[in-house]
Scaffold this motif. Structure first.
Motif, PDB file in Angstrom:
ATOM      1  N   VAL A  44       4.760   5.408  -1.619  1.00 30.50           N
ATOM      2  CA  VAL A  44       4.204   6.231  -0.549  1.00 30.50           C
ATOM      3  C   VAL A  44       2.980   7.022  -1.018  1.00 30.50           C
ATOM      4  O   VAL A  44       2.216   7.529  -0.203  1.00 30.50           O
ATOM      5  CB  VAL A  44       5.291   7.205  -0.023  1.00 30.50           C
ATOM      6  N   ALA A  45       2.767   7.101  -2.318  1.00 29.11           N
ATOM      7  CA  ALA A  45       1.701   7.930  -2.882  1.00 29.11           C
ATOM      8  C   ALA A  45       0.312   7.614  -2.329  1.00 29.11           C
ATOM      9  O   ALA A  45      -0.434   8.545  -2.005  1.00 29.11           O
ATOM     10  CB  ALA A  45       1.713   7.838  -4.401  1.00 29.11           C
ATOM     11  N   PRO A  46      -0.090   6.348  -2.190  1.00 30.60           N
ATOM     12  CA  PRO A  46      -1.427   6.089  -1.642  1.00 30.60           C
ATOM     13  C   PRO A  46      -1.605   6.590  -0.207  1.00 30.60           C
ATOM     14  O   PRO A  46      -2.678   7.059   0.160  1.00 30.60           O
ATOM     15  CB  PRO A  46      -1.562   4.564  -1.704  1.00 30.60           C
ATOM     16  N   TYR A  47      -0.561   6.506   0.582  1.00 32.73           N
ATOM     17  CA  TYR A  47      -0.639   6.982   1.966  1.00 32.73           C
ATOM     18  C   TYR A  47      -0.758   8.504   2.018  1.00 32.73           C
ATOM     19  O   TYR A  47      -1.495   9.048   2.832  1.00 32.73           O
ATOM     20  CB  TYR A  47       0.573   6.517   2.763  1.00 32.73           C
ATOM     21  N   ILE A  48      -0.016   9.184   1.159  1.00 34.80           N
ATOM     22  CA  ILE A  48      -0.101  10.643   1.097  1.00 34.80           C
ATOM     23  C   ILE A  48      -1.485  11.055   0.632  1.00 34.80           C
ATOM     24  O   ILE A  48      -2.102  11.980   1.203  1.00 34.80           O
ATOM     25  CB  ILE A  48       0.989  11.213   0.173  1.00 34.80           C
ATOM     26  N   SER A  49      -2.017  10.380  -0.367  1.00 34.25           N
ATOM     27  CA  SER A  49      -3.343  10.674  -0.871  1.00 34.25           C
ATOM     28  C   SER A  49      -4.407  10.464   0.206  1.00 34.25           C
ATOM     29  O   SER A  49      -5.314  11.288   0.374  1.00 34.25           O
ATOM     30  CB  SER A  49      -3.641   9.810  -2.091  1.00 34.25           C
TER      31      SER A  49
END
Length: 64
Positions: A44-49
């Motif tokens: 999920v990290a790329p979406y949060i970024s």
């Protein structure tokens, strides 16, 4: 890189203020920190970024 460094400083300051003045327990701060580390390594990290960058662009008036 600059945005993530600014976010780290801002969130670190918020955690320190909550710990110092808001009676945040040390164990709660450790749990929040560990959660952040595990979340950063998740899928999920790329979406949060991307969402944080879009919000920062919106607030600063810079459009892609």
């Amino acid at each position: 890189m600059i945005l993530s460094l600014s976010a780290i400083v801002l969130l670190g300051g918020a955690i320190f203020a909550l710990w110092r003045y808001g009676r945040l327990a040390t164990s709660h701060a450790v749990v929040c920190t560990l959660f952040g580390f595990f979340l950063a390594s998740s899928a999920v990290a790329p979406y949060i970024s991307a969402t944080v960058r879009a919000g920062a662009r919106l607030l600063s008036g810079i459009h892609p």
